[in-house]
Scaffold this motif. Structure first.
Motif, PDB file in Angstrom:
ATOM      1  N   UNK A   1       0.800  -1.217   0.000  1.00  0.00           N
ATOM      2  CA  UNK A   1       0.000   0.000   0.000  1.00  0.00           C
ATOM      3  C   UNK A   1       0.836   1.271   0.000  1.00  0.00           C
ATOM      4  N   UNK A   2       2.091   1.175  -0.436  1.00  0.00           N
ATOM      5  CA  UNK A   2       3.014   2.316  -0.416  1.00  0.00           C
ATOM      6  C   UNK A   2       3.231   2.926  -1.794  1.00  0.00           C
ATOM      7  N   UNK A   3       2.510   2.438  -2.785  1.00  0.00           N
ATOM      8  CA  UNK A   3       2.614   2.954  -4.143  1.00  0.00           C
ATOM      9  C   UNK A   3       1.227   2.862  -4.764  1.00  0.00           C
ATOM     10  N   UNK A   4       0.885   3.770  -5.676  1.00  0.00           N
ATOM     11  CA  UNK A   4      -0.455   3.724  -6.282  1.00  0.00           C
ATOM     12  C   UNK A   4      -0.778   2.358  -6.885  1.00  0.00           C
ATOM     13  N   UNK A   5      -2.012   1.966  -6.718  1.00  0.00           N
ATOM     14  CA  UNK A   5      -2.497   0.692  -7.251  1.00  0.00           C
ATOM     15  C   UNK A   5      -2.687   0.809  -8.756  1.00  0.00           C
ATOM     16  N   UNK A   6      -2.266  -0.203  -9.496  1.00  0.00           N
ATOM     17  CA  UNK A   6      -2.458  -0.152 -10.948  1.00  0.00           C
ATOM     18  C   UNK A   6      -3.942  -0.269 -11.310  1.00  0.00           C
ATOM     19  N   UNK A   7      -4.256   0.197 -12.491  1.00  0.00           N
ATOM     20  CA  UNK A   7      -5.611   0.141 -13.038  1.00  0.00           C
ATOM     21  C   UNK A   7      -5.663  -1.050 -13.978  1.00  0.00           C
ATOM     22  N   UNK A   8      -6.627  -1.938 -13.756  1.00  0.00           N
ATOM     23  CA  UNK A   8      -6.784  -3.092 -14.647  1.00  0.00           C
ATOM     24  C   UNK A   8      -7.425  -2.605 -15.935  1.00  0.00           C
ATOM     25  N   UNK A   9      -6.721  -2.763 -17.040  1.00  0.00           N
ATOM     26  CA  UNK A   9      -7.193  -2.279 -18.333  1.00  0.00           C
ATOM     27  C   UNK A   9      -7.994  -3.330 -19.091  1.00  0.00           C
ATOM     28  N   UNK A  10      -7.665  -4.584 -18.892  1.00  0.00           N
ATOM     29  CA  UNK A  10      -8.355  -5.700 -19.523  1.00  0.00           C
ATOM     30  C   UNK A  10      -8.499  -6.808 -18.489  1.00  0.00           C
ATOM     31  N   UNK A  11      -9.405  -7.753 -18.718  1.00  0.00           N
ATOM     32  CA  UNK A  11      -9.554  -8.847 -17.743  1.00  0.00           C
ATOM     33  C   UNK A  11      -8.295  -9.697 -17.594  1.00  0.00           C
ATOM     34  N   UNK A  12      -7.402  -9.617 -18.548  1.00  0.00           N
ATOM     35  CA  UNK A  12      -6.165 -10.391 -18.467  1.00  0.00           C
ATOM     36  C   UNK A  12      -5.150  -9.636 -17.618  1.00  0.00           C
ATOM     37  N   UNK A  13      -3.907  -9.712 -17.946  1.00  0.00           N
ATOM     38  CA  UNK A  13      -2.847  -9.134 -17.120  1.00  0.00           C
ATOM     39  C   UNK A  13      -2.510  -7.688 -17.455  1.00  0.00           C
ATOM     40  N   UNK A  14      -3.260  -7.070 -18.320  1.00  0.00           N
ATOM     41  CA  UNK A  14      -2.941  -5.718 -18.771  1.00  0.00           C
ATOM     42  C   UNK A  14      -3.330  -4.683 -17.719  1.00  0.00           C
ATOM     43  N   UNK A  15      -2.322  -3.978 -17.203  1.00  0.00           N
ATOM     44  CA  UNK A  15      -2.559  -2.932 -16.210  1.00  0.00           C
ATOM     45  C   UNK A  15      -1.759  -1.689 -16.580  1.00  0.00           C
ATOM     46  N   UNK A  16      -2.142  -0.584 -15.984  1.00  0.00           N
ATOM     47  CA  UNK A  16      -1.419   0.664 -16.158  1.00  0.00           C
ATOM     48  C   UNK A  16      -1.580   1.495 -14.905  1.00  0.00           C
ATOM     49  N   UNK A  17      -0.831   2.573 -14.818  1.00  0.00           N
ATOM     50  CA  UNK A  17      -0.879   3.458 -13.653  1.00  0.00           C
ATOM     51  C   UNK A  17      -1.278   4.851 -14.098  1.00  0.00           C
ATOM     52  N   UNK A  18      -1.996   5.545 -13.255  1.00  0.00           N
ATOM     53  CA  UNK A  18      -2.319   6.944 -13.493  1.00  0.00           C
ATOM     54  C   UNK A  18      -1.030   7.754 -13.413  1.00  0.00           C
ATOM     55  N   UNK A  19      -0.725   8.487 -14.466  1.00  0.00           N
ATOM     56  CA  UNK A  19       0.485   9.314 -14.480  1.00  0.00           C
ATOM     57  C   UNK A  19       0.432  10.325 -13.341  1.00  0.00           C
ATOM     58  N   UNK A  20      -0.732  10.893 -13.094  1.00  0.00           N
ATOM     59  CA  UNK A  20      -0.885  11.879 -12.030  1.00  0.00           C
ATOM     60  C   UNK A  20      -0.579  11.269 -10.661  1.00  0.00           C
ATOM     61  N   UNK A  21      -1.085  10.063 -10.394  1.00  0.00           N
ATOM     62  CA  UNK A  21      -0.834   9.409  -9.101  1.00  0.00           C
ATOM     63  C   UNK A  21       0.644   9.076  -8.921  1.00  0.00           C
ATOM     64  N   UNK A  22       1.291   8.622  -9.982  1.00  0.00           N
ATOM     65  CA  UNK A  22       2.716   8.294  -9.901  1.00  0.00           C
ATOM     66  C   UNK A  22       3.524   9.568  -9.657  1.00  0.00           C
ATOM     67  N   UNK A  23       3.182  10.631 -10.350  1.00  0.00           N
ATOM     68  CA  UNK A  23       3.893  11.896 -10.146  1.00  0.00           C
ATOM     69  C   UNK A  23       3.662  12.445  -8.741  1.00  0.00           C
ATOM     70  N   UNK A  24       2.453  12.279  -8.206  1.00  0.00           N
ATOM     71  CA  UNK A  24       2.177  12.697  -6.819  1.00  0.00           C
ATOM     72  C   UNK A  24       3.036  11.900  -5.847  1.00  0.00           C
ATOM     73  N   UNK A  25       3.192  10.603  -6.088  1.00  0.00           N
ATOM     74  CA  UNK A  25       4.019   9.743  -5.244  1.00  0.00           C
ATOM     75  C   UNK A  25       5.464  10.235  -5.261  1.00  0.00           C
ATOM     76  N   UNK A  26       5.961  10.571  -6.447  1.00  0.00           N
ATOM     77  CA  UNK A  26       7.328  11.071  -6.570  1.00  0.00           C
ATOM     78  C   UNK A  26       7.476  12.395  -5.818  1.00  0.00           C
TER      79      UNK A  26
END
Length: 67
Positions: A32-57
Motif C-alpha cells: 500500500x506504499x505505491x499507487x495501485x495499478x488500473x486493470x485495463x483488460x480482464x487479463x494481465x494488462x494494467x497501467x498506472x495513473x500518471x498523475x498518481x505516480x507523479x504525486x508519489x514522486x
C-alpha cells in the motif's frame, strides 16, 4: 481533472520514471506504499495513473531530509 488529460503509464514507463525495478514496484503496491495499478483488460494488462505516480514522486521529494 478532465478525462481528456488522463494519462495511463505502462509498467515499463513507471519503472523508468521512478527508477524502481518491477519486483520493488509490486512489493510497494502490495504494502500500500505505491499507487495501485488500473486493470485495463480482464487479463494481465494494467497501467498506472500518471498523475498518481507523479504525486508519489513529489511526496518522496517533499519528505527527504535537508542537511
Amino acid at each position: 481533472m478532465s478525462t481528456s488529460q488522463l494519462q495511463i503509464l505502462s509498467r515499463r514507463e513507471v519503472e523508468v520514471l521512478t527508477s524502481l525495478s518491477r519486483s520493488t514496484l509490486y512489493a510497494l503496491v502490495g504494502r500500500g506504499e505505491f499507487p495501485t495499478p488500473i486493470r485495463l483488460l480482464p487479463t494481465r494488462s494494467v497501467g498506472w495513473s500518471k498523475e498518481e505516480v507523479e504525486e508519489w514522486i513529489r511526496a518522496r521529494m517533499a519528505g527527504r531530509g535537508h542537511g
